[in-house]
Design a protein around this motif. Structure first.
Motif, PDB file in Angstrom:
ATOM      1  N   PHE A  23       0.828  -1.205   0.000  1.00  0.00           N
ATOM      2  CA  PHE A  23       0.000   0.000   0.000  1.00  0.00           C
ATOM      3  C   PHE A  23       0.864   1.257   0.000  1.00  0.00           C
ATOM      4  O   PHE A  23       0.622   2.200  -0.768  1.00  0.00           O
ATOM      5  CB  PHE A  23      -0.924  -0.017   1.217  1.00  0.00           C
ATOM      6  CG  PHE A  23      -1.663   1.276   1.425  1.00  0.00           C
ATOM      7  CD1 PHE A  23      -2.751   1.616   0.632  1.00  0.00           C
ATOM      8  CD2 PHE A  23      -1.266   2.175   2.421  1.00  0.00           C
ATOM      9  CE1 PHE A  23      -3.428   2.816   0.811  1.00  0.00           C
ATOM     10  CE2 PHE A  23      -1.928   3.366   2.609  1.00  0.00           C
ATOM     11  CZ  PHE A  23      -3.015   3.689   1.799  1.00  0.00           C
ATOM     12  N   LEU A  24       1.884   1.282   0.852  1.00  0.00           N
ATOM     13  CA  LEU A  24       2.767   2.443   0.897  1.00  0.00           C
ATOM     14  C   LEU A  24       3.493   2.626  -0.437  1.00  0.00           C
ATOM     15  O   LEU A  24       3.661   3.758  -0.915  1.00  0.00           O
ATOM     16  CB  LEU A  24       3.777   2.296   2.034  1.00  0.00           C
ATOM     17  CG  LEU A  24       3.205   2.381   3.449  1.00  0.00           C
ATOM     18  CD1 LEU A  24       4.291   2.091   4.481  1.00  0.00           C
ATOM     19  CD2 LEU A  24       2.580   3.750   3.708  1.00  0.00           C
ATOM     20  N   GLY A  25       3.929   1.518  -1.042  1.00  0.00           N
ATOM     21  CA  GLY A  25       4.614   1.609  -2.325  1.00  0.00           C
ATOM     22  C   GLY A  25       3.724   2.189  -3.408  1.00  0.00           C
ATOM     23  O   GLY A  25       4.112   3.124  -4.132  1.00  0.00           O
ATOM     24  N   PHE A  26       2.513   1.659  -3.536  1.00  0.00           N
ATOM     25  CA  PHE A  26       1.597   2.176  -4.556  1.00  0.00           C
ATOM     26  C   PHE A  26       1.160   3.609  -4.244  1.00  0.00           C
ATOM     27  O   PHE A  26       0.998   4.427  -5.155  1.00  0.00           O
ATOM     28  CB  PHE A  26       0.374   1.265  -4.671  1.00  0.00           C
ATOM     29  CG  PHE A  26       0.622   0.000  -5.438  1.00  0.00           C
ATOM     30  CD1 PHE A  26       0.989   0.049  -6.778  1.00  0.00           C
ATOM     31  CD2 PHE A  26       0.495  -1.239  -4.825  1.00  0.00           C
ATOM     32  CE1 PHE A  26       1.225  -1.121  -7.496  1.00  0.00           C
ATOM     33  CE2 PHE A  26       0.731  -2.415  -5.535  1.00  0.00           C
ATOM     34  CZ  PHE A  26       1.099  -2.353  -6.872  1.00  0.00           C
ATOM     35  N   LEU A  27       0.961   3.922  -2.957  1.00  0.00           N
ATOM     36  CA  LEU A  27       0.564   5.287  -2.596  1.00  0.00           C
ATOM     37  C   LEU A  27       1.660   6.287  -2.958  1.00  0.00           C
ATOM     38  O   LEU A  27       1.378   7.383  -3.477  1.00  0.00           O
ATOM     39  CB  LEU A  27       0.239   5.363  -1.104  1.00  0.00           C
ATOM     40  CG  LEU A  27      -0.219   6.739  -0.592  1.00  0.00           C
ATOM     41  CD1 LEU A  27      -1.482   7.195  -1.310  1.00  0.00           C
ATOM     42  CD2 LEU A  27      -0.466   6.690   0.911  1.00  0.00           C
ATOM     43  N   LEU A  28       2.910   5.939  -2.698  1.00  0.00           N
ATOM     44  CA  LEU A  28       4.016   6.828  -3.068  1.00  0.00           C
ATOM     45  C   LEU A  28       4.120   6.962  -4.586  1.00  0.00           C
ATOM     46  O   LEU A  28       4.340   8.061  -5.111  1.00  0.00           O
ATOM     47  CB  LEU A  28       5.326   6.306  -2.487  1.00  0.00           C
ATOM     48  CG  LEU A  28       5.511   6.484  -0.973  1.00  0.00           C
ATOM     49  CD1 LEU A  28       6.704   5.667  -0.489  1.00  0.00           C
ATOM     50  CD2 LEU A  28       5.706   7.956  -0.623  1.00  0.00           C
ATOM     51  N   MET A  29       3.980   5.847  -5.288  1.00  0.00           N
ATOM     52  CA  MET A  29       4.080   5.880  -6.747  1.00  0.00           C
ATOM     53  C   MET A  29       2.979   6.754  -7.358  1.00  0.00           C
ATOM     54  O   MET A  29       3.245   7.583  -8.242  1.00  0.00           O
ATOM     55  CB  MET A  29       3.981   4.461  -7.298  1.00  0.00           C
ATOM     56  CG  MET A  29       4.123   4.360  -8.812  1.00  0.00           C
ATOM     57  SD  MET A  29       3.831   2.676  -9.428  1.00  0.00           S
ATOM     58  CE  MET A  29       2.033   2.616  -9.391  1.00  0.00           C
ATOM     59  N   ILE A  30       1.738   6.590  -6.882  1.00  0.00           N
ATOM     60  CA  ILE A  30       0.621   7.370  -7.416  1.00  0.00           C
ATOM     61  C   ILE A  30       0.644   8.795  -6.864  1.00  0.00           C
ATOM     62  O   ILE A  30       0.434   9.771  -7.590  1.00  0.00           O
ATOM     63  CB  ILE A  30      -0.715   6.680  -7.070  1.00  0.00           C
ATOM     64  CG1 ILE A  30      -0.782   5.301  -7.727  1.00  0.00           C
ATOM     65  CG2 ILE A  30      -1.892   7.524  -7.519  1.00  0.00           C
ATOM     66  CD1 ILE A  30      -1.940   4.444  -7.249  1.00  0.00           C
ATOM     67  N   GLY A  31       0.913   8.922  -5.552  1.00  0.00           N
ATOM     68  CA  GLY A  31       0.931  10.236  -4.935  1.00  0.00           C
ATOM     69  C   GLY A  31       1.977  11.156  -5.524  1.00  0.00           C
ATOM     70  O   GLY A  31       1.819  12.391  -5.513  1.00  0.00           O
TER      71      GLY A  31
END
Length: 559
Positions: A23-31
């Motif tokens: 979740f943190l990885g995808f959130l950073l990538m999208i964010g």
């Protein structure tokens, strides 16, 4: 000592830890895209911002009106959110000419082409726009949508680690999560969340409907239910994607799990919830006339001409699925598209080669659902709307094609070692393209693309416009997020994870079934419950029949 070849470093985290890290990885990538973009930096973001602010103010079902190109509706929103365009479709011009969103809360009446759309997404992201109608509200609204998409993608990744035979479906997940997916998920726009919901839906639905049924599938049911409900309501095409997925995966009925699923209470409840959402979404569309996209005055084509024009446009659609960013005015160098498309096409072609006749049928239905049906709808509406389709509209369905192709390959043709190598090659290919696409688009927004590209012109720290949190913030966030996702895929275990250590008589591939779980299984199906570990020796030797080409799961009818 733990065997790294079998477990993988990511597998030592446990399911909850993996989900949080993913979740943190995808959130950073999208964010990273969320904080990099100017206001209205993605297609139609201002239209969706106005709709979201209106829904947050209680204007859930405004009267349909000719607000934009003969369609849409009017909403009363804070004046600080109403801004005009000046740089869109002009890739050599930076976003510095635009007036940024302001904090002026004065109510004004604004037209929006999204004014008739289903209100649930806008209710989720719209409240910050009413409370803080400036950059604070816009960024928070974007990040709420990014977090929702990240949660769905993280759930899909964990499902693959728990259910995918050799984790090759991670390759399908990586191929479906394109830079365009991150770009749209970062904006105030339901299309990004729709793509993430499509990825999650097919990731869970494929093993749920095709693998051996077990009470351990409750997690799959939950993800199918949540993503299916979201997919049904986010955009008008959602019910179509669900219907195509159901036809492809459930038919022929004798070679799936549909009847076993419908005997369980949880499956019936989720089926009812998705069906009810589909019905209400269709009724909303009829009452609000959401299929009326407006009149663009493009009635110069005959239907015969439109067929050839639409066929020719698929070259652009494929590039748009990978990442023609900003307002479809920022196109990366050709190798980025060709490499991504070649890798994705390789999964599909090899699945056709190794798959059974039923596998090919299912893959064909998914492809037709994502290609032929949207094209037919576009051709039928061309006299009214012109050519308004974009590649991102088909991504929720075509993500299912890539995921199913990877599923077929790991079931029929590719063993654990080759699956791991394939996923790692895709990591090496896709991660740099993700980062390059962000840098390239930031350059376009900050100082415009030069007439002749060179390495010296691709500096994301120069230009008259800069992101509100600075140019370094999105770059650092993207590097961290991509590093996390890449690490999880690179070190993924080659055997299935379990929520807890396996008990005697159970393995990661054949989970223990408790007495309470057995009570939910129809008597006729209890014979299929594994009671002893028969696969560990074959897994260690690497010579099990399931790992040979053509071996593994078969679709023979069950007794």
């Amino acid at each position: 000592m733990t065997d790294q070849r079998t477990t993988g470093r990511a597998g030592t985290l446990g399911v909850p830890g993996l989900w949080v890290l993913a979740f943190l990885g995808f959130l950073l990538m999208i964010g990273a895209w969320s904080v990099a973009a100017p206001y209205d930096g993605t297609p139609d973001e201002r239209e969706h911002v106005v709709r979201a602010a209106g829904v947050a103010a209680g204007q859930v079902a405004p009267k349909p009106a000719a607000a934009k190109k003969g369609s849409g509706a009017f909403q009363t929103v804070p004046r600080g959110l109403v801004r005009e365009q000046c740089w869109q479709f002009k890739p050599n011009r930076s976003a510095a000419c635009a007036v940024p969103p302001g904090s002026d809360p004065t109510p004004v009446r604004a037209g929006t082409g999204a004014g008739r759309y289903h209100p649930v997404y806008y209710a989720l992201v719209g409240w910050p726009l009413q409370l803080w109608p400036g950059w604070s509200g816009v960024l928070l609204a974007r990040l709420i949508g990014a977090a929702l998409s990240a949660a769905l993608l993280a759930s899909a990744l964990v499902v693959i680690l728990k259910r995918s035979r050799h984790r090759l479906m991670l390759g399908g997940l990586l191929a479906a999560t394109t830079p365009m997916t991150a770009h749209m998920a970062s904006a105030v726009n339901p299309n990004g969340l729709e793509i993430a919901a499509g990825v999650a839906f097919f990731t869970a639905a494929i093993p749920l409907l095709l693998d051996r049924w077990s009470p351990a599938n409750r997690g799959l049911l939950t993800l199918v239910g949540i993503s299916g409900v979201l997919l049904a309501m986010l955009r008008q095409t959602g019910p179509l994607w669900i219907a195509v997925g159901f036809v492809a995966l459930a038919i022929p009925l004798r070679q799936g799990n549909l009847w076993q699923l419908l005997r369980t209470r949880a499956a019936r409840w989720w089926a009812a919830a998705i069906s009810l959402t589909v019905v209400t979404a269709v009724l909303w569309g009829v009452l609000m006339k959401t299929s009326d996209l407006g009149n663009y005055g493009s009635n110069r084509y005959t239907y015969g001409q439109a067929v050839f024009v639409e066929a020719n446009r698929w070259r652009d659609y494929l590039d748009q699925m990978v990442g023609v960013t900003s307002w479809l005015d920022t196109r990366m160098p050709a190798p980025a598209y060709l490499l991504w498309q070649f890798a994705a096409a390789a999964l599909v072609v090899m699945a056709l080669v190794f798959g059974t006749r039923v596998d090919r049928w299912r893959l064909l239905v998914l492809i037709l659902g994502g290609v032929a049906i949207p094209s037919a709808v576009q051709i039928a509406a061309v006299k009214q709307t012109g050519f308004v389709s974009q590649g991102r509209y088909m991504l929720p369905m075509l993500a299912g094609v890539l995921l199913f192709a990877a599923y077929v390959l790991e079931q029929r043709g590719i063993d654990a070692d080759r699956s791991r190598t394939t996923v790692r090659l895709l990591v090496l290919l896709f991660v740099p393209i993700h980062l390059f696409c962000l840098v390239f688009t930031m350059v376009r927004w900050q100082h415009g693309l030069p007439a002749r590209l060179g390495f010296g012109s691709l500096d994301p720290f120069l230009g008259p416009w800069h992101p509100v949190l600075g140019s370094a913030t999105p770059l650092v966030a993207s590097v961290l997020g991509l590093a996390v996702i890449g690490w999880l895929a690179w070190t993924a275990p080659t055997r299935r994870l379990t929520d807890r250590p396996a008990a005697a008589g159970a393995t990661a591939d054949r989970p223990e079934v408790s007495t309470a779980d057995r009570a939910e299984i129809p008597t006729a199906d209890r014979a299929e419950i594994p009671t002893a570990d028969r696969s560990e020796t074959a897994d260690r030797s690497g010579t099990a029949a399931a790992d040979r080409p053509g071996g593994g799961h078969t679709e023979a009818p069950r007794a």
